[in-house]
Design an enzyme around this catalytic site. Structure first.
Site, PDB file in Angstrom:
ATOM      1  N   LYS A 188       8.444   3.210  24.147  1.00 13.55           N
ATOM      2  CA  LYS A 188       8.598   3.163  25.600  1.00 13.55           C
ATOM      3  C   LYS A 188       8.804   1.737  26.106  1.00 13.55           C
ATOM      4  CE  LYS A 188       5.746   7.282  26.278  1.00 13.55           C
ATOM      5  NZ  LYS A 188       4.548   7.843  26.950  1.00 13.55           N
TER       6      LYS A 188
ATOM      7  N   TYR B 225       0.803  -1.219   0.000  1.00 14.32           N
ATOM      8  CA  TYR B 225       0.000   0.000   0.000  1.00 14.32           C
ATOM      9  C   TYR B 225       0.837   1.271   0.000  1.00 14.32           C
ATOM     10  CZ  TYR B 225      -3.467  -3.498   1.186  1.00 14.32           C
ATOM     11  OH  TYR B 225      -4.255  -4.622   1.165  1.00 14.32           O
TER      12      TYR B 225
ATOM     13  N   ASN C  76       4.039 -11.330  -6.141  1.00 12.61           N
ATOM     14  CA  ASN C  76       3.317 -11.614  -4.912  1.00 12.61           C
ATOM     15  C   ASN C  76       1.975 -12.283  -5.233  1.00 12.61           C
ATOM     16  OD1 ASN C  76       3.159 -11.081  -1.883  1.00 12.61           O
ATOM     17  ND2 ASN C  76       1.230 -10.209  -2.588  1.00 12.61           N
TER      18      ASN C  76
END
Length: 418
Positions: free
Chosen positions: A286, A123, A189
């Site tokens: 984090k 995409y 693909n």
């Protein structure tokens, strides 16, 4: 196993070529996938000692000093194309709004020995190709020192279909986006049941013959479709595909472990792998631990095989049992001194059936975290691997072969057939 220092393995090539070939080409054996060839001037041959493989690879490819110690270079199948055992993909690379960060990651990959760059996202293919092309043009790296792989995602369009026209137009568009004279490797693909295999192979052969690309391969094809393409190409005197790119991780093992090694031994077909873990699809700056993604993959596999759990060998595993497996895997990672994410990637790299694993990163910190996985590959010993298989409980195996005579005996209640 070949050793670069073995004197009997040297073969002198005619002086007109001005090189010294050391070693043997790999034959139908997974052991040969690790081996490297070494070249040097005949007048001043390089003495190869017991230093790391990556230093020897630097002699051959003239990479910059500082290549990461776990980087190795392998031939794609039995072709002459050689790539690093880790490749950098675009899946998450350009997802941030900071283009300088993406460039830093690509430069860090190249300067540390990674020479394989893959366009991974259907995409954002055009954006990724253009970004890669701009960076290649800006950095002015020697073209022979890096390998570019892109794909033909024919089914991403509403009217999509695979045809000679679609293949040629897709490759030409990719060349314009990448600003390159040729593409090293183009993968198709998925197959299109409405496109004859011969038409597909003739289009790829045409592009290779006209210098648009060097090699072609497949992505997400079954082993039967790959074998058919190879046989059709050989029968028609056309160019065969050289590699398959396949998903491979703890919870997706059957195709790679049972069938692709056999396909290599029979036809010389190569393999490259990727996984949602190596792509870092749930990376949190984090908290770099990807246990959340691994848990999702495990539960997804469970639900795929049963309504409430995973039916394997007569046992049903609930969500609670799935989380127990995550804790057990985390304990193994802790004993090895790595994160769960690094253990998963190192386990993938340990499989010699695959010549390269494609990874991706959003930040430079995540990239280094992934690259550090190379240092733990050697720590996954046979005993550690057995422990992982016991925890996962999904090691694929072929069903036992039963002769037709035995089947007939079973159907007749153990009586010999008349």
């Amino acid at each position: 196993m070949f050793s670069p220092s073995t004197e009997n393995s040297e073969e002198i090539v005619p002086k007109s070529r001005n090189i010294l070939y050391r070693g043997k080409a790999p034959i139908a054996s997974m052991d040969g996938m690790e081996e490297l060839e070494f070249f040097s001037d005949t007048n001043n041959p390089v003495q190869i000692d017991n230093k790391s493989l990556v230093e020897s690879a630097m002699i051959m490819t003239k990479l910059q000093p500082g290549s990461f110690s776990g980087i190795k270079y392998r031939h794609v199948g039995k072709s002459g194309l050689k790539i690093s055992n880790i490749g950098l993909g675009s899946a998450k690379l350009f997802s941030s709004e900071n283009p300088e960060m993406a460039e830093d990651i690509i430069v860090a990959a190249y300067e540390n020995g990674i020479n394989f760059f893959d366009i991974s996202d259907p995409y954002q293919q055009e954006k990724a190709e253009k970004e890669f092309g701009n960076i290649f043009r800006k950095r002015k790296w020697p073209r022979r020192h890096f390998v570019v792989c892109t794909k033909i995602f024919w089914n991403k369009y509403e009217e999509g279909c695979l045809s000679r026209k679609e293949i040629i137009e897709s490759v030409q568009t990719s060349l314009n986006n990448l600003q390159l004279d040729y593409i090293d490797l183009v993968l198709i693909n998925k197959t299109d049941p409405n496109c004859p295999t011969e038409e597909l192979i003739r289009a790829m052969t045409y592009l290779i013959d006209h210098g648009k690309m060097m090699y072609w391969g497949t992505a997400r094809w079954s082993q039967g479709e790959i074998y058919e393409a190879i046989m059709v190409a050989k029968t028609m005197g056309l160019i065969c595909p050289i590699t398959e790119m396949s998903e491979y991780h703890w919870f997706h093992r059957e195709k790679v472990e049972l069938y692709m090694a056999e396909l290599y031994n029979k036809t010389g077909f190569g393999l490259m792998t990727w996984s949602p873990i190596s792509y870092g699809l749930c990376y949190n700056p984090k908290n770099s631990d990807d246990s959340q993604l691994i848990a999702k993959l495990l539960l997804k596999t469970h639900l795929h095989h049963g309504k409430l759990g995973l039916e394997v060998a007569g046992e049903t595993h609930s969500n609670a049992e799935a989380m127990t497996k995550i804790k057990q895997l985390s304990a193994v990672a802790e004993n090895l001194g790595c994160t769960l994410n690094q253990l998963a990637i190192a386990w993938n790299l340990r499989n010699q059936t695959s010549q390269s694993m494609v990874v991706s990163a959003v930040t430079i910190e995540q990239f280094w975290d992934i690259i550090q996985s190379l240092t733990f590959v050697s720590k996954i010993t046979h005993h550690v691997n057995e422990d992982l298989d016991k925890i996962l409980g999904n090691k694929p195996s072929r069903p036992p072969m039963v002769s037709t005579l035995q089947q007939r005996w079973q159907t007749t209640g153990g009586l010999p057939p008349c």
